[in-house]
Design a protein around this motif. Structure first.
Motif, PDB file in Angstrom:
ATOM      1  N   GLY A 105       1.059  -1.187  -0.074  1.00  0.00           N
ATOM      2  CA  GLY A 105       0.019  -0.026  -0.004  1.00  0.00           C
ATOM      3  C   GLY A 105       0.855   1.271  -0.035  1.00  0.00           C
ATOM      4  N   ASN A 106       0.254   2.355   0.086  1.00  0.00           N
ATOM      5  CA  ASN A 106       1.025   3.560   0.247  1.00  0.00           C
ATOM      6  C   ASN A 106       1.113   3.946   1.715  1.00  0.00           C
ATOM      7  OD1 ASN A 106       1.098   3.976  -2.473  1.00  0.00           O
ATOM      8  ND2 ASN A 106      -0.950   4.693  -2.582  1.00  0.00           N
ATOM      9  N   ASN A 107       2.289   4.378   2.073  1.00  0.00           N
ATOM     10  CA  ASN A 107       2.606   4.801   3.344  1.00  0.00           C
ATOM     11  C   ASN A 107       3.241   6.072   3.639  1.00  0.00           C
ATOM     12  OD1 ASN A 107       2.402   1.788   4.794  1.00  0.00           O
ATOM     13  ND2 ASN A 107       3.363   1.417   2.853  1.00  0.00           N
ATOM     14  N   LYS A 108       2.716   6.882   4.633  1.00  0.00           N
ATOM     15  CA  LYS A 108       3.249   8.026   5.186  1.00  0.00           C
ATOM     16  C   LYS A 108       4.029   7.624   6.449  1.00  0.00           C
ATOM     17  CE  LYS A 108       0.804  11.239   6.534  1.00  0.00           C
ATOM     18  NZ  LYS A 108       0.008  12.469   6.590  1.00  0.00           N
ATOM     19  N   GLN A 125       1.053   5.690   8.711  1.00  0.00           N
ATOM     20  CA  GLN A 125      -0.264   5.710   8.217  1.00  0.00           C
ATOM     21  C   GLN A 125      -0.053   4.957   6.850  1.00  0.00           C
ATOM     22  OE1 GLN A 125      -3.057   8.945   7.595  1.00  0.00           O
ATOM     23  NE2 GLN A 125      -2.895   8.556   5.431  1.00  0.00           N
ATOM     24  N   ASN A 126      -0.770   3.815   6.650  1.00  0.00           N
ATOM     25  CA  ASN A 126      -0.795   2.712   5.517  1.00  0.00           C
ATOM     26  C   ASN A 126      -2.098   2.612   5.047  1.00  0.00           C
ATOM     27  OD1 ASN A 126      -1.655  -0.150   4.713  1.00  0.00           O
ATOM     28  ND2 ASN A 126       0.567  -0.143   4.257  1.00  0.00           N
ATOM     29  N   ILE A 127      -1.993   2.800   3.637  1.00  0.00           N
ATOM     30  CA  ILE A 127      -3.490   2.791   2.828  1.00  0.00           C
ATOM     31  C   ILE A 127      -3.338   1.842   2.014  1.00  0.00           C
ATOM     32  CG2 ILE A 127      -5.090   4.206   1.404  1.00  0.00           C
ATOM     33  CD1 ILE A 127      -4.052   6.792   2.734  1.00  0.00           C
ATOM     34  N   LYS A 128      -4.185   0.597   2.111  1.00  0.00           N
ATOM     35  CA  LYS A 128      -4.123  -0.353   1.366  1.00  0.00           C
ATOM     36  C   LYS A 128      -5.540  -0.844   0.853  1.00  0.00           C
ATOM     37  CE  LYS A 128      -2.740  -5.280   1.528  1.00  0.00           C
ATOM     38  NZ  LYS A 128      -2.332  -6.518   2.502  1.00  0.00           N
ATOM     39  N   ASN A 129      -5.656  -0.651  -0.281  1.00  0.00           N
ATOM     40  CA  ASN A 129      -7.096  -0.962  -0.973  1.00  0.00           C
ATOM     41  C   ASN A 129      -8.031  -0.374  -0.339  1.00  0.00           C
ATOM     42  OD1 ASN A 129      -6.089  -3.412  -2.431  1.00  0.00           O
ATOM     43  ND2 ASN A 129      -6.256  -4.725  -0.675  1.00  0.00           N
ATOM     44  N   GLY A 130      -7.803   1.359  -0.282  1.00  0.00           N
ATOM     45  CA  GLY A 130      -8.698   2.056   0.533  1.00  0.00           C
ATOM     46  C   GLY A 130      -8.908   2.032   1.971  1.00  0.00           C
TER      47      GLY A 130
END
Length: 181
Positions: A105-108, A125-130
């Motif tokens: 996912g996308n990570n900050k 903060q991880n965003i994986k599949n919304g």
């Protein structure tokens, strides 16, 4: 008149000190983070992801500041029951102490707080599949930190809506994993 001038100067200096402390907390010297670190505690709003086989459960070994300002993390990670050494680079963003990386996912990744010589706390903060997942991790320069640091970590977790039930201890497990390398 002189008393008012002195009083005004004193209040101005006091306000300036408060502002310097705030600036100091926001302007991290990332080079001072370079070196060996030991995993202590993690917390998350999704305990499965930091659990025994979780995709976000990592055991940091070393952090290195790269010339371009990005951070290189060397860590151990469980893959299909085996402890694997992994190197990952988090790219520097425009914000001091903030990095990004694409992994599951996308990570900050943000430096939450540190004293450089004893402990560091990162927020991710991880965003994986919304779906957003929040993770905090406490690392120490030594394999063991006093309970004061756990209490401090729990208080930081509360700022992100995470309670003590969201915290796991990695220190003993991390040392066993490191000892197997």
């Amino acid at each position: 008149m002189v008393l008012l001038l002195v009083l005004g100067l004193g209040l101005s200096l006091a306000a300036a000190q408060d502002n310097l402390q705030i600036v100091g907390q926001r302007h991290y010297n990332m080079a001072r983070l370079s070196g060996i670190w030991f995993p202590m505690f993690m917390a998350s709003d999704n305990m499965t992801r930091i659990g025994a086989n979780g995709d976000l459960r990592v055991f940091i070994e070393n952090i290195h500041l790269l010339k371009n300002g990005s951070l290189q993390f060397n860590f151990l990670f469980m893959v299909q029951g085996e402890c694997v050494a992994v190197t990952m680079v988090c790219e520097k963003t425009e914000n001091n102490g903030e990095y990004s990386v694409t992994y599951d996912g996308n990570n900050k990744v943000l430096l939450s707080e540190t004293d450089y010589s004893t402990y560091v706390t990162f927020y991710m903060q991880n965003i994986k599949n919304g779906t957003k997942t929040h993770v905090l991790a406490l690392f120490g320069r030594l394999p063991d930190l006093s309970k004061t640091y756990l209490k401090r970590f729990v208080n930081v977790c509360k700022k992100y809506g995470l309670g003590p039930q969201n915290v796991i201890n990695l220190s003993k497990e991390g040392l066993r994993s490191l000892g197997n390398q």
